[in-house]
Design an enzyme around this catalytic site. Sequence first.
Site, PDB file in Angstrom:
ATOM      1  N   HIS A  43       0.839  -1.210   0.000  1.00 55.32           N
ATOM      2  CA  HIS A  43       0.000   0.000   0.000  1.00 55.32           C
ATOM      3  C   HIS A  43       0.869   1.253   0.000  1.00 55.32           C
ATOM      4  O   HIS A  43       1.265   1.736   1.053  1.00 55.32           O
ATOM      5  CB  HIS A  43      -0.889   0.011   1.246  1.00 55.32           C
ATOM      6  N   HIS A 274      -4.248   3.125  -3.386  1.00 54.97           N
ATOM      7  CA  HIS A 274      -4.380   2.611  -2.020  1.00 54.97           C
ATOM      8  C   HIS A 274      -3.560   1.345  -1.798  1.00 54.97           C
ATOM      9  O   HIS A 274      -2.735   1.303  -0.896  1.00 54.97           O
ATOM     10  CB  HIS A 274      -5.858   2.333  -1.689  1.00 54.97           C
TER      11      HIS A 274
HETATM   12  C1  LIG Z   1     -11.285  -4.932   9.912  1.00 54.99           C
HETATM   13  C2  LIG Z   1     -10.742  -4.741   8.527  1.00 54.99           C
HETATM   14  N1  LIG Z   1     -11.563  -4.779   7.493  1.00 54.99           N
HETATM   15  C3  LIG Z   1     -11.098  -4.670   6.238  1.00 54.99           C
HETATM   16  C4  LIG Z   1      -9.772  -4.485   6.006  1.00 54.99           C
HETATM   17  C5  LIG Z   1      -9.234  -4.399   4.581  1.00 54.99           C
HETATM   18  N2  LIG Z   1      -8.830  -3.020   4.309  1.00 54.99           N
HETATM   19  C6  LIG Z   1      -7.555  -2.624   4.358  1.00 54.99           C
HETATM   20  S1  LIG Z   1      -7.384  -0.983   4.134  1.00 54.99           S
HETATM   21  C7  LIG Z   1      -9.047  -0.775   3.948  1.00 54.99           C
HETATM   22  C8  LIG Z   1      -9.679   0.560   3.786  1.00 54.99           C
HETATM   23  C9  LIG Z   1      -8.805   1.555   3.222  1.00 54.99           C
HETATM   24  O1  LIG Z   1      -9.284   2.829   3.413  1.00 54.99           O
HETATM   25  P1  LIG Z   1      -8.596   3.814   4.416  1.00 54.99           P
HETATM   26  O2  LIG Z   1      -8.705   3.262   5.780  1.00 54.99           O
HETATM   27  O3  LIG Z   1      -9.184   5.132   4.174  1.00 54.99           O
HETATM   28  O4  LIG Z   1      -7.084   3.774   4.015  1.00 54.99           O
HETATM   29  P2  LIG Z   1      -6.378   4.550   2.825  1.00 54.99           P
HETATM   30  O5  LIG Z   1      -7.080   4.134   1.559  1.00 54.99           O
HETATM   31  O6  LIG Z   1      -6.520   5.978   3.079  1.00 54.99           O
HETATM   32  O7  LIG Z   1      -4.982   4.050   2.859  1.00 54.99           O
HETATM   33  C10 LIG Z   1      -9.698  -1.989   4.039  1.00 54.99           C
HETATM   34  C11 LIG Z   1     -11.169  -2.150   3.891  1.00 54.99           C
HETATM   35  C12 LIG Z   1      -8.929  -4.420   7.135  1.00 54.99           C
HETATM   36  N3  LIG Z   1      -7.610  -4.254   7.033  1.00 54.99           N
HETATM   37  N4  LIG Z   1      -9.436  -4.525   8.375  1.00 54.99           N
END
Ligand SMILES: Cc1ncc(C[n+]2csc(CCOP(=O)(O)OP(=O)(O)O)c2C)c(N)n1
Length: 677
Positions: A43, A274
């Site tokens: 990421h 991402h």
């Molecule tokens: C409990 C949980 N659900 C799902 C995920 C999979 N996952 C990893 S990052 C993410 C969301 C990414 O969005 P954000 O938190 O805004 O991170 P950014 O894109 O800004 O790096 C998800 C759904 C996880 N790591 N943990």
Amino acid sequence: MSTIASAATAPPLPAPRDPKLRRMANAIRALAMDAVEQAKSGHPGMPMGMADAATVLFTQFLRFDPEAPDWPDRDRFVLSAGHGSMLLYALLHLTGYPDMTLDELKRFRQLGSRTAGHPERGHASGIETTTGPLGQGLGNSVGMAIAERLLAAEFGDTVVDHRTYVIASDGDLMEGVSHEAASLAGHLGLNKLIVLYDDNSISIDGPTELAFSDDRVLRFRAYGWAAERIDGQDHQAVADALRRAQASDRPSLIACRTIIAFGAPTKAGTAAAHGAPLGAAEIAGARERLGWGYPPFVVPEDVRAEWRAASGRGKTVRRAWEARLQSLPAERRDEFLRRHRSELPHGFDAAIAKLCDDFRRANAKIATRQASGTVLDSLTKLVPGLVGGSADLTPSNNTKAKDQKDVRRSDFSGHYLRYGVREHGMAAAMNGIALHRGLIPYGGTFLTFSDYARPSIRLAAFMGVRVVYVMTHDSIGLGEDGPTHQPIEHLAALRSMPGLYVYRPADAVETAECWALALQRRDAPSLLALTRQALPLLRTDGSLQGTDRNLCARGAYVLAEGPHARQVTLLATGSEVSIAIAAREMLARDNIVAAVVSMPCWELFEAQPQAYRDAVLGTAPRVAVEAAVQFGWERWLGPRGAFIGMTGYGASAPGEALFPHFGITPEKVAEAARSLL
Ligand SMILES: Cc1ncc(C[n+]2csc(CCOP(=O)(O)OP(=O)(O)O)c2C)c(N)n1
């Protein structure tokens, strides 16, 4: 004509206010891009967006010393958005943590490297906690901030005075556990907890507005936090906000508006950045826009020197702290250090032996939850690091010892936490308390609500931290509350979790023994499954058991043997051990010799040598009885075994009515035994 920018047409980046800090941040960006590209996985977006804020935090605020990563009064840093682990690895590398070499960065996400996909605890020094599942890190940080306040109240702020910083993402703030944790932190006024929220409006599915429209700043204010919005890529704004947060009388959320993958020519600000490598062309474009003309994984000397100079600050601070620690009276200092080594005090074994003796002498019919309360009355005096609590079930869980005082917003001299109805938040905070060190958290709820805490229990097991779950009302024996409250599959589900020790004691003596084992195990969580209903004392015979030996330590043992060679072995745990004992007596009247094996902890029994296990289980046919599903019992039953237990959900009725209703009785056990002969 296409309106999509290409690497060549992307507009130039605005000039940074502080070019030196921007260059330091660009080192993070480049390492993140390069490591993800090399791994073809990871990421890059979040590390690139938060690089500026992290640079300000690590160079001007965070107190740490790479030469002494575990120095007790260091600030704690939790990367709750653990998917952005390259941010942390790059920071640890640039600040000079010896574990985090350039080679490790090059081996990002490879087997055996220190640079796991998410920042797993234990792989490298400088990592406080693993936070892959979003929201957990925030929960952990609340526990860390609680631990700091408790230890400061106990040892004084000359030796305990640090902050807990967090970087959290949209995903963290969406997850339910973070709501519970933030609400608790606001309630307790944990003003040394500071969260930098990466407010980049992007998650995996695309713009966060697809699913997330609450006003996070207002929400956190409503929790009792100080919360504000800033430009997260303006170094001065970040520093100013951190200064305000440091001075606040409440926990702080700093919503940092950032651009995911800042610098990338076409993917910045999009979900495409991402969780996938940017690709060679995009990386080349980003290097150009960032003015970073160095090959992959190369950090120029001037930038390296700036980073080292910044991290060098920590050594002076740490040394000054060591001098202050020396000025504590020797006895206080020893206690402080003993606690941070996770050692139990002298006299612990003797206290447990005395508790067992007292239970034996009293020979009372009591619930194991009540026995647990008695154990805590004694242990909380002897083990000052014990920090209890319950998710609003204190009178049911018997978790509050007589001499324990509540922890309050303005008074952290107590050691009992009212977690409120927040099982998940409690379990996540308990992990943080344990990770902080110096304290041993235990917390209660009903066993059936272990499901509400399970993600944090899993992380406790995975990280190997000492927390103790006091989970009462462990079967249909709880009675009238009915099937929603009666755990059926929970023991099986919990026993399936590697690294978690599940104890189900059969009487008061076993309860004391299981508590001892839970506290003696420094590197794993333990769960005590305890009854609501009263149980007879089974360990009455001091000569059979010995008074100084912990029979539960081997996980299972022969509680009652026949006068002659056994014809059947009855296996049971918890409240069903007394059913097995009664069945044994019935069988004896028919001249059938039965042995009863109490199995309070499968995990410990599994770890015994084969010879011990064979001797305990015997070669006779086996009948197991447990007021739960059979799932998992097959391994102990052997080829000719029978199981007496539950096959579906419970029912609402008095507990005494439910055992016969579901056929969990001595008669049924005896009948099953006879059928096997
Ligand atoms: C409990 C949980 N659900 C799902 C995920 C999979 N996952 C990893 S990052 C993410 C969301 C990414 O969005 P954000 O938190 O805004 O991170 P950014 O894109 O800004 O790096 C998800 C759904 C996880 N790591 N943990």
